[in-house]
Design a protein around this motif. Sequence first.
Motif, PDB file in Angstrom:
ATOM      1  N   GLU A 135     -40.028   5.504 -24.591  1.00  0.00           N
ATOM      2  CA  GLU A 135     -39.115   5.569 -25.729  1.00  0.00           C
ATOM      3  C   GLU A 135     -39.676   6.488 -26.801  1.00  0.00           C
ATOM      4  N   ILE A 136     -38.791   6.967 -27.642  1.00  0.00           N
ATOM      5  CA  ILE A 136     -39.232   7.842 -28.730  1.00  0.00           C
ATOM      6  C   ILE A 136     -40.057   7.022 -29.713  1.00  0.00           C
ATOM      7  N   ALA A 137     -41.283   7.465 -29.934  1.00  0.00           N
ATOM      8  CA  ALA A 137     -42.146   6.785 -30.899  1.00  0.00           C
ATOM      9  C   ALA A 137     -42.120   7.529 -32.233  1.00  0.00           C
ATOM     10  N   THR A 168     -44.626   4.204 -24.090  1.00  0.00           N
ATOM     11  CA  THR A 168     -44.214   2.829 -23.838  1.00  0.00           C
ATOM     12  C   THR A 168     -44.717   2.003 -25.019  1.00  0.00           C
ATOM     13  N   PHE A 224     -32.308   8.062 -28.675  1.00  0.00           N
ATOM     14  CA  PHE A 224     -32.139   6.614 -28.658  1.00  0.00           C
ATOM     15  C   PHE A 224     -30.910   6.307 -27.795  1.00  0.00           C
ATOM     16  N   ASP A 225     -29.916   5.596 -28.324  1.00  0.00           N
ATOM     17  CA  ASP A 225     -28.758   5.317 -27.476  1.00  0.00           C
ATOM     18  C   ASP A 225     -27.537   6.154 -27.856  1.00  0.00           C
ATOM     19  N   SER A 255     -33.135   4.423 -38.349  1.00  0.00           N
ATOM     20  CA  SER A 255     -33.819   3.187 -38.731  1.00  0.00           C
ATOM     21  C   SER A 255     -33.150   2.046 -37.993  1.00  0.00           C
ATOM     22  N   SER A 256     -33.825   0.895 -37.955  1.00  0.00           N
ATOM     23  CA  SER A 256     -33.224  -0.154 -37.141  1.00  0.00           C
ATOM     24  C   SER A 256     -31.967  -0.657 -37.834  1.00  0.00           C
ATOM     25  N   GLY A 257     -30.888  -0.674 -37.072  1.00  0.00           N
ATOM     26  CA  GLY A 257     -29.592  -1.097 -37.596  1.00  0.00           C
ATOM     27  C   GLY A 257     -28.720   0.046 -38.054  1.00  0.00           C
ATOM     28  N   TYR A 258     -29.343   1.168 -38.392  1.00  0.00           N
ATOM     29  CA  TYR A 258     -28.543   2.285 -38.918  1.00  0.00           C
ATOM     30  C   TYR A 258     -29.108   3.627 -38.469  1.00  0.00           C
ATOM     31  N   MET A 259     -28.243   4.457 -37.940  1.00  0.00           N
ATOM     32  CA  MET A 259     -28.655   5.804 -37.549  1.00  0.00           C
ATOM     33  C   MET A 259     -27.631   6.803 -38.071  1.00  0.00           C
ATOM     34  N   ARG A 303     -24.055   5.315 -36.896  1.00  0.00           N
ATOM     35  CA  ARG A 303     -24.056   4.201 -35.929  1.00  0.00           C
ATOM     36  C   ARG A 303     -24.716   2.980 -36.562  1.00  0.00           C
ATOM     37  N   SER A 322     -25.640  -1.312 -35.944  1.00  0.00           N
ATOM     38  CA  SER A 322     -25.756  -2.382 -34.962  1.00  0.00           C
ATOM     39  C   SER A 322     -26.513  -3.550 -35.591  1.00  0.00           C
ATOM     40  N   ASN A 378     -20.741  -2.290 -26.295  1.00  0.00           N
ATOM     41  CA  ASN A 378     -22.157  -2.066 -26.638  1.00  0.00           C
ATOM     42  C   ASN A 378     -22.583  -2.713 -27.949  1.00  0.00           C
ATOM     43  N   ARG A 384     -21.737  -2.078 -31.076  1.00  0.00           N
ATOM     44  CA  ARG A 384     -22.082  -1.085 -32.108  1.00  0.00           C
ATOM     45  C   ARG A 384     -20.832  -0.736 -32.919  1.00  0.00           C
TER      46      ARG A 384
END
Lengths: 301, 123
Positions: free
Chosen positions: A27-29, A40, A161-162, A179-183, A198, A200, A270, A272
Amino acid sequence: MDKTLHQNRWNEIAWNGISFNKPAVWEIATLGRNYLMIGTHEYPRMEITWGISDKPASYQRDIKKLQARIYKQHLSAVDPWVPSAAWLAALNSYETNGFTWKRSESISFGVIVSCSTCRRVSLIQFFQHADEPDFFHDIAPRVLSSFIDHTNGSDRQWAVFDIRAILPTEFLIKTYQFSSGYMEMVFLSHGRQISFYRWSPASVLLSDRKLIDFAKSLHIYPDESTQNAEDANRIEWESVPSFGLWMRFSAFLPGRFSYHRVLIRHDIENNRILAIKAESKHKMDSSHLDRIFSSYEIAAA
Amino acid sequence: MKLPLLSRSDAFSCIPIRNPHVVETRLDTGEVLLAYPETLKPWFVTILQKIKKSPGLQRMRKLQLDILGSAVWDLVDGQSTVLEIIDLFAGCHQLYHKEAEISVVQFLRELGRRGIIGMKQAV
């Protein structure tokens, strides 16, 4: 040991001009405008950085820069390395030069990839921990064989990401936020701007309100619009510039868009919420926008 | 005493443990309200004890978790590792794994900072 060597699922990354396939567990770090670190949850696996070079490819120059960088970061010396036949076959349309460097707990093999067509120079390196079985001769060539650093068509794919989207190549990335929840990704081309959003998880965001109420809380929701099509899971509106004198005048002001088209939809499958906003000084071609809007999707996990 | 540095892999295999002094209240909304003893610096506790001369010095603080925080809190069962919690949380809300990882790690770190949870190294 992580799951790298025991999985079959692969997916694609396409970011700012380059694309390649990778194991899904990588995954993208870290993500920069021209930089990706992929790994990973245990170890970094791959690093790629790229740029357009005005000068002809020079291995000596590139390796010198690389040696300085690696030494500064890791206090390790970089040695030339002749890539294996599998690596060379995977990159046969590029000029390649290999290198390797070592630390006590890990080893890295990499290539500097120069493309004579697009003049892009990419540095790709793979990392392997000392206590792991060798994956350089299995996974790395497969990643490299999918590597593309320019597109021949008029469209360019974006896949991080997705998020998956296809945009005309003239659109360049202006800003992004993951960021988590918002892209969010914002693209610009000659006074036209297209933004992808996006959120989620939708089930939580819409637990006590409808999509329209969520949309109204967003900064992209318009003050007024000339058309508005909506259903429970999809809201679309368009604001077309009027022909008034002020609107004509304001079209010349920098940064001011008079045409807006926004689509917000709830991707139930999904979990989202996706939104796209197209802005311009003049009305944009509907069929063109339809194509961009329909390309925006979530890759199944 | 300086604690040994954990590798990323070791950190993910740690097991979050709830502080037994934390009082949990389930609200009608499904969210969780936590009451937890405020963690004070030992030197500060010593001074307070000298001033107040009473044993019940610890103040309780409250923290209301949102629905996602409550979901993670429910997964802190004293048996699941951080990685297992991330996997379960991602699966439960169909989150992108990396996204779940960042959220859960940040959340657990915040709970740890407040003394609501501790971490046990898996054997």
